[in-house]
Scaffold this active site. Structure first.
Site, PDB file in Angstrom:
ATOM      1  NE  ARG A 258      -2.441   0.580   3.778  1.00 20.98           N
ATOM      2  CZ  ARG A 258      -1.539   1.332   4.782  1.00 20.98           C
ATOM      3  NH1 ARG A 258      -1.235   2.814   4.565  1.00 20.98           N
ATOM      4  NH2 ARG A 258      -1.387   0.675   5.753  1.00 20.98           N
ATOM      5  CG  HIS A 262      -5.931   1.960   6.516  1.00 26.50           C
ATOM      6  ND1 HIS A 262      -6.266   0.627   6.246  1.00 26.50           N
ATOM      7  CD2 HIS A 262      -7.131   2.489   7.156  1.00 26.50           C
ATOM      8  CE1 HIS A 262      -7.392   0.210   6.550  1.00 26.50           C
ATOM      9  NE2 HIS A 262      -8.120   1.451   7.113  1.00 26.50           N
ATOM     10  CE1 TYR A 271       1.348   2.889   8.759  1.00 26.88           C
ATOM     11  CE2 TYR A 271      -0.019   4.524   9.848  1.00 26.88           C
ATOM     12  CZ  TYR A 271       0.139   3.717   8.806  1.00 26.88           C
ATOM     13  OH  TYR A 271      -0.842   3.740   8.005  1.00 26.88           O
TER      14      TYR A 271
HETATM   15  C1  LIG Z   1     -14.356  -6.166  12.047  1.00 22.81           C
HETATM   16  C2  LIG Z   1     -13.642  -4.920  11.988  1.00 22.81           C
HETATM   17  N1  LIG Z   1     -12.556  -4.506  12.825  1.00 22.81           N
HETATM   18  C3  LIG Z   1     -11.737  -3.531  12.871  1.00 22.81           C
HETATM   19  C4  LIG Z   1     -12.296  -2.676  11.922  1.00 22.81           C
HETATM   20  C5  LIG Z   1     -11.267  -1.314  11.748  1.00 22.81           C
HETATM   21  N2  LIG Z   1     -10.438  -1.425  10.606  1.00 22.81           N
HETATM   22  C6  LIG Z   1     -10.497  -0.834   9.326  1.00 22.81           C
HETATM   23  S1  LIG Z   1      -9.486  -1.314   8.225  1.00 22.81           S
HETATM   24  C7  LIG Z   1      -8.828  -2.285   9.171  1.00 22.81           C
HETATM   25  C8  LIG Z   1      -7.363  -2.858   8.814  1.00 22.81           C
HETATM   26  C9  LIG Z   1      -7.599  -3.761   7.450  1.00 22.81           C
HETATM   27  O1  LIG Z   1      -6.289  -4.088   7.156  1.00 22.81           O
HETATM   28  P1  LIG Z   1      -6.554  -5.258   5.837  1.00 22.81           P
HETATM   29  O2  LIG Z   1      -7.374  -6.289   6.140  1.00 22.81           O
HETATM   30  O3  LIG Z   1      -4.934  -5.790   5.761  1.00 22.81           O
HETATM   31  O4  LIG Z   1      -6.702  -4.354   4.587  1.00 22.81           O
HETATM   32  P2  LIG Z   1      -6.164  -3.067   3.915  1.00 22.81           P
HETATM   33  O5  LIG Z   1      -7.134  -1.754   4.467  1.00 22.81           O
HETATM   34  O6  LIG Z   1      -4.821  -3.026   4.183  1.00 22.81           O
HETATM   35  O7  LIG Z   1      -6.567  -3.042   2.636  1.00 22.81           O
HETATM   36  C10 LIG Z   1      -9.246  -2.012  10.515  1.00 22.81           C
HETATM   37  C11 LIG Z   1      -8.642  -2.801  11.571  1.00 22.81           C
HETATM   38  C12 LIG Z   1     -13.011  -2.809  11.022  1.00 22.81           C
HETATM   39  N3  LIG Z   1     -13.409  -2.050   9.874  1.00 22.81           N
HETATM   40  N4  LIG Z   1     -13.861  -4.091  11.003  1.00 22.81           N
END
Ligand SMILES: Cc1ncc(C[n+]2csc(CCOP(=O)(O)OP(=O)(O)O)c2C)c(N)n1
Length: 367
Positions: A258, A262, A271
């Site tokens: 990425r 985020h 970070y």
């Molecule tokens: C069940 C849940 N827990 C926490 C969150 C908060 N949250 C939003 S995105 C994220 C990280 C997601 O990371 P990843 O699955 O690697 O996807 P990326 O954003 O890197 O594409 C979190 C913890 C959420 N949206 N849903």
């Protein structure tokens, strides 16, 4: 003999076809027509340019929070390219380029990121689910859709996309197990972009790859260079053919990165090391694919510029159209009407802020 090694024999391959230095593995090169290759190229460039424009719009206060996709275009388009209209696509929030490639309009995405319900409405003819915000929840929906397709004896298949962070959720494990047991025709695509917001992958799991998790559920798994569209396409093609033959699910790990934040609500410089970002920029999926197409005489420098120009015009007119539409539809204040009988104090404050903002912009109630 009380203690013997178990005969666990499943291999997990790693696949790369066009590396970052432009080296091509001719034997593994997928057979794709020039027309298809150009379609994939255009989809990647559109995904990138729209992403850049969305970031600008967010910074100008013209859309809300947005999750950029820069750097992940090969993983997205390489996968969506194997789906047909009749198949189902089950995305999370980061799959904007693939959603556009599946046929979602830029206007609809602009409306969505401005908080209008109209932007969340999906054309019933389009077999795409709304993007999932609860991480990993959509993976289970994909398995169910696949089971329904199987019971109805159709040859539709389903693709679910998610990030590395999603693989730490229970939903991911339930989905893979269920799909494997019921041979649901699903392609699970993990975009391992190294980060789950500010959590690096090495603090999230100790397994050497994510792909190896497929073995635990008794399904084929593969790790691919997620910045190499030829590798992603080939792995997805195999998985789609397998699913259509009734042989059940496949798990694909696309190793990518990425490049941006985020979401526009966070600051990655707090970070993450800038050297890493610079290292990954050199592996850019679009420049790599452009070089490949130019080497094959499918694309020229001028051709690439012309495509870019045409895309920028398309984006500009979509932004203008969406902004005009937003002045004439719905009332954004309605979003406060349907959740609570009586608004809690902090939500009342938010409503007041939005009222003031709309008044300051002279937009009244939008109605
Ligand atoms: C069940 C849940 N827990 C926490 C969150 C908060 N949250 C939003 S995105 C994220 C990280 C997601 O990371 P990843 O699955 O690697 O996807 P990326 O954003 O890197 O594409 C979190 C913890 C959420 N949206 N849903």
């Amino acid at each position: 003999m009380p203690r013997t090694p178990l005969p666990l024999t499943q291999d997990i391959d790693s696949l790369s076809i066009l590396d970052e230095h432009g080296n091509l593995d001719h034997e593994l090169e997928p057979e794709l027509s020039n027309e298809k290759l150009l379609e994939l190229y255009r989809a990647m460039v559109l995904g990138r340019k729209f992403d850049e424009r969305m970031l600008d719009l967010q910074r100008q206060g013209r859309i809300g929070t947005f999750p950029p996709t820069k750097g992940q275009e090969a993983a997205q388009i390489g996968c969506s390219a194997v789906l047909e209209k009749k198949d189902w696509f089950v995305p999370s929030f980061r799959e904007t380029p693939a959603e556009i490639h599946r046929g979602r309009s830029l206007e609809s995405i602009l409306l969505y990121y401005n908080g209008f319900n109209e932007g969340a409405r999906i054309d019933p003819k389009q077999r795409d689910l709304p993007m999932s915000i609860p991480v990993a929840s959509q993976i289970l929906h994909a398995v169910g859709l696949g089971m329904a397709a199987k019971y109805r004896k159709t040859d539709e298949i389903v693709m679910s996309i998610f990030g590395d962070g999603a693989t730490s959720e229970g939903d991911f494990h339930e989905a893979l197990n269920c799909a494997s047991v019921f041979r649901s025709p699903v392609i699970f695509v993990c975009q391992n972009n190294q980060w789950a917001i500010s959590l690096p992958i090495n603090k999230q799991m100790h397994s050497k790859t994510i792909a190896q998790k497929a073995a635990a559920y008794g399904m084929p798994g593969i790790q691919v260079d997620g910045n190499d569209i030829l590798a992603v396409y080939s792995a997805a093609r195999e998985a789609a053919d397998r699913a259509r033959r009734g042989e059940g699910p496949t798990f694909i790990e696309c190793v990518t990165y990425r490049i941006m934040m985020h979401t526009t609500a966070d600051d990655p410089s707090r970070y993450r090391m800038n050297e890493d970002v610079e290292k990954w920029k050199k592996k850019d999926p679009i420049s790599r694919f452009t070089r490949y197409l130019i080497d094959k005489n499918i694309l020229s420098e001028e051709g690439s510029k012309a495509i870019e120009k045409e895309i920028l015009t398309e984006i500009q007119s979509s932004v203008e159209y969406a902004e005009k539409t937003m002045k004439n539809i719905g009332n954004p204040l309605e979003m406060f009407d349907h959740l609570y009988d009586e608004l809690p104090p902090y939500t009342q404050t938010q409503k007041k802020e939005l009222e003031n903002l709309l008044a300051a912009r002279g937009e009244g109630n939008h109605g």
